[in-house]
Design a protein around this motif. Structure first.
Motif, PDB file in Angstrom:
ATOM      1  N   ALA A 370       0.966  -1.366  -0.126  1.00 33.18           N
ATOM      2  CA  ALA A 370      -0.159  -0.283   0.189  1.00 33.18           C
ATOM      3  C   ALA A 370       0.855   1.421  -0.331  1.00 33.18           C
ATOM      4  N   ILE A 371       0.430   2.528  -0.917  1.00 31.32           N
ATOM      5  CA  ILE A 371       0.958   3.459  -0.687  1.00 31.32           C
ATOM      6  C   ILE A 371      -0.584   4.387  -0.352  1.00 31.32           C
ATOM      7  N   ILE A 372      -0.011   5.891   0.666  1.00 26.92           N
ATOM      8  CA  ILE A 372      -0.908   6.741   0.956  1.00 26.92           C
ATOM      9  C   ILE A 372      -0.752   7.518   0.589  1.00 26.92           C
ATOM     10  N   ALA A 373      -1.560   8.586  -0.448  1.00 31.80           N
ATOM     11  CA  ALA A 373      -1.321   9.811  -1.484  1.00 31.80           C
ATOM     12  C   ALA A 373      -2.508  11.097  -0.652  1.00 31.80           C
ATOM     13  N   ILE A 374      -1.659  11.957  -0.380  1.00 30.18           N
ATOM     14  CA  ILE A 374      -2.109  13.002   0.251  1.00 30.18           C
ATOM     15  C   ILE A 374      -2.250  14.305  -0.271  1.00 30.18           C
ATOM     16  N   GLY A 375      -2.733  14.918  -0.370  1.00 20.79           N
ATOM     17  CA  GLY A 375      -3.340  16.256  -1.139  1.00 20.79           C
ATOM     18  C   GLY A 375      -3.148  17.294  -0.955  1.00 20.79           C
ATOM     19  N   SER A 376      -3.839  18.285  -1.011  1.00 17.44           N
ATOM     20  CA  SER A 376      -3.271  19.562  -0.289  1.00 17.44           C
ATOM     21  C   SER A 376      -4.642  19.789   0.078  1.00 17.44           C
ATOM     22  N   ILE A 377      -4.951  20.849   1.643  1.00 13.05           N
ATOM     23  CA  ILE A 377      -5.544  20.961   2.449  1.00 13.05           C
ATOM     24  C   ILE A 377      -6.503  22.550   1.360  1.00 13.05           C
ATOM     25  N   ARG A 378      -7.837  22.389   1.573  1.00 14.11           N
ATOM     26  CA  ARG A 378      -7.936  23.305   0.525  1.00 14.11           C
ATOM     27  C   ARG A 378      -9.309  24.138   1.115  1.00 14.11           C
ATOM     28  N   SER A 379     -10.056  25.102   1.526  1.00  9.28           N
ATOM     29  CA  SER A 379     -11.220  26.018   1.982  1.00  9.28           C
ATOM     30  C   SER A 379     -12.203  25.964   0.884  1.00  9.28           C
ATOM     31  N   ALA A 380     -13.092  24.893   1.478  1.00 11.56           N
ATOM     32  CA  ALA A 380     -14.470  24.429   0.803  1.00 11.56           C
ATOM     33  C   ALA A 380     -15.421  25.090   1.186  1.00 11.56           C
ATOM     34  N   PRO A 381     -16.971  24.942  -0.101  1.00 10.45           N
ATOM     35  CA  PRO A 381     -17.991  25.132   0.898  1.00 10.45           C
ATOM     36  C   PRO A 381     -18.686  23.369   1.688  1.00 10.45           C
ATOM     37  N   VAL A 382     -18.997  23.356   2.896  1.00  6.07           N
ATOM     38  CA  VAL A 382     -19.571  22.702   3.262  1.00  6.07           C
ATOM     39  C   VAL A 382     -20.578  22.558   3.864  1.00  6.07           C
ATOM     40  N   VAL A 383     -21.222  21.735   4.464  1.00  2.00           N
ATOM     41  CA  VAL A 383     -22.669  21.552   5.072  1.00  2.00           C
ATOM     42  C   VAL A 383     -22.212  21.044   6.403  1.00  2.00           C
ATOM     43  N   ASN A 384     -22.746  21.658   7.690  1.00  2.33           N
ATOM     44  CA  ASN A 384     -22.146  21.944   8.941  1.00  2.33           C
ATOM     45  C   ASN A 384     -23.861  20.540   9.540  1.00  2.33           C
ATOM     46  N   ASP A 385     -23.437  20.542  10.641  1.00  2.00           N
ATOM     47  CA  ASP A 385     -24.431  19.834  11.456  1.00  2.00           C
ATOM     48  C   ASP A 385     -25.912  20.837  11.663  1.00  2.00           C
ATOM     49  N   LYS A 386     -25.433  21.301  11.278  1.00  2.00           N
ATOM     50  CA  LYS A 386     -27.005  21.941  11.648  1.00  2.00           C
ATOM     51  C   LYS A 386     -28.332  22.280  10.510  1.00  2.00           C
TER      52      LYS A 386
END
Length: 430
Positions: A370-386
């Protein structure tokens, strides 16, 4: 009496090295442990220290030239020692003794990994090494009845195949992957590749030993290992907040500053402990389950990618992992990596987030599963718990698995464990 500095074995797969440059001059005094040359191996360019003390009398190898293992690189004399009259004869004898054997005299095992048919594994165990060199002999080939039937129908010579079944037995897949007419794996490998058309203004750059072995191993990985790919999106907000808090505290005390990758590596280690089936390798007629996690960390250098190993990573704290990565990266940049730094890897992490890559599928680093591929951290619109749309931070994590060893459910469970740890980073400190 003159002493010869010889081409050393600096990696487990090395058969020759390239003298990149001399860092001393003829006539210089050298001591044991003094760096005298940079040598390019199949894995990295490393400094080479003199094994003798004395005066470097004469260079034998020239920079840029490939030198077989054990072949003389230079002559060292003791201080005030005169060179013998037959020095050239002694050099010629040393070169002749280190010269590689003619192709016909080489054992087939030496090239088994290169001549393996698509169904063969990496690395090959003795019972699975090529029979191609003995194809003309009257050998009794271990093969399943179905494999024999298909071979007879297709005209495939069983002697030319590498069996991937138990005990080196030739099975149906080995025959189906073989060329019709009985061509051996070695002849398949020698088929001319499609070559580019080179124009008068194009530059053709000879490849280094390291680039050649990278190409060889990646080709083998993609053609011999049945890859499958999984992707999972992770909420990176808690991780970024936790890291900022730790680094703010460290700044006040001049302590260690942590990178995002430090936490990712720790999460991979902990997830491999929780799902040990991922920390394994295919071994022909068995699966090897590693007791310890040898974390191979992909580091980009000028001539490619090196994967030095953090050994017994499961025993290290987050701080020790962070310091180990910094140490390995510094050694890679300064060409100080040793053969031991590459030994013992069981799972690899490749992080391209710093290059702005959101997600990708990596090629397995054989013989790992196995090999693990890590991408960048991006700001994105998400739906929260509410149910509200808010700005969040997201990161994609991918896994490429060897389906002979790892099932999809196992890999999915591994990634789920990684997500739990990265979304609750404090868990990695307990």
């Amino acid at each position: 009496m003159p002493k010869f500095i010889e081409m050393p074995k600096l990696s487990d797969t090395m058969t020759e090295g390239t003298l990149a440059k001399w860092t001393v001059k003829e006539g210089d005094k050298v001591s044991v442990g003094k760096a005298i040359a940079d040598i390019e191996t199949d894995k990295a360019t490393m400094e080479y220290a003199s094994p003798f003390e004395g005066v470097l009398h004469k260079f034998i190898a020239t920079p840029g030239g490939k030198v077989p293992l054990g072949a003389p690189l230079a002559v060292i004399l003791e201080e005030d020692e005169a060179p013998p009259a037959n020095l050239d004869e002694l050099i010629a004898k040393a070169q002749a003794s280190a010269a590689p054997a003619p192709a016909a005299e080489k054992k087939p095992a030496a090239s088994a990994a290169k001549t393996a048919a698509p169904g063969a594994r990496l690395p090959l165990a003795p019972q699975h090494r090529s029979r191609a060199a003995s194809a003309g002999a009257a050998l009794r080939v271990k093969a399943s009845p179905l494999a024999k039937k298909i071979a007879a129908e297709r005209g495939v010579d069983l002697n030319s195949l590498i069996g991937t079944g138990p005990g080196g037995r030739v099975v149906r897949a080995d025959v189906e992957n073989a060329p019709v007419g009985g061509a051996s794996a070695g002849r398949v490998a020698a088929t001319p590749a499609i070559r580019p058309v080179v124009g008068p203004e194009d530059e053709r750059v000879p490849t280094s030993s390291m680039r050649n072995i990278i190409a060889e191993r990646l080709l083998a990985s993609k053609t011999q290992i049945p890859h499958f790919y999984l992707q999972m999106e992770i909420d990176a907000g808690p991780l970024m907040a936790f890291r900022a808090h730790l680094n703010a505290s460290a700044e006040k005390t001049s302590g260690n500053k942590y990178t995002v990758n430090d936490f990712i590596l720790k999460a991979v280690i902990r997830a491999a402990e929780a799902q040990p089936a991922i920390n394994a390798a295919w071994d022909g007629d068995a699966i090897v389950k590693f007791k310890s996690v040898g974390l191979s960390v992909a580091i980009a250098i000028d001539d490619g990618l090196v994967t030095p190993v953090i050994k017994q990573a499961e025993k290290k704290t987050l701080l020790e992992i962070s310091q180990s990565v910094k140490d390995l990266a510094g050694k890679a940049k300064n060409k100080k990596l040793s053969p031991d730094d590459f030994a013992g890897g069981t799972i690899t992490v490749s992080n391209l987030g710093a290059y702005g890559i959101d997600q990708f599928s990596a090629i397995i680093n054989p013989p790992q599963a196995a090999i693990i591929a890590i991408g960048s951290i991006r700001s994105a619109p998400v739906v929260n718990d509410k149910g509200q749309i808010v700005v969040g931070q997201r990161m994609w994590v991918g896994l490429s698995g060897d389906h002979r060893v790892v099932d999809g459910a196992v890999a999915a469970t591994f990634l789920a464990e990684m997500r739990k740890l990265l979304e609750n980073p404090a868990l990695m400190l307990v």
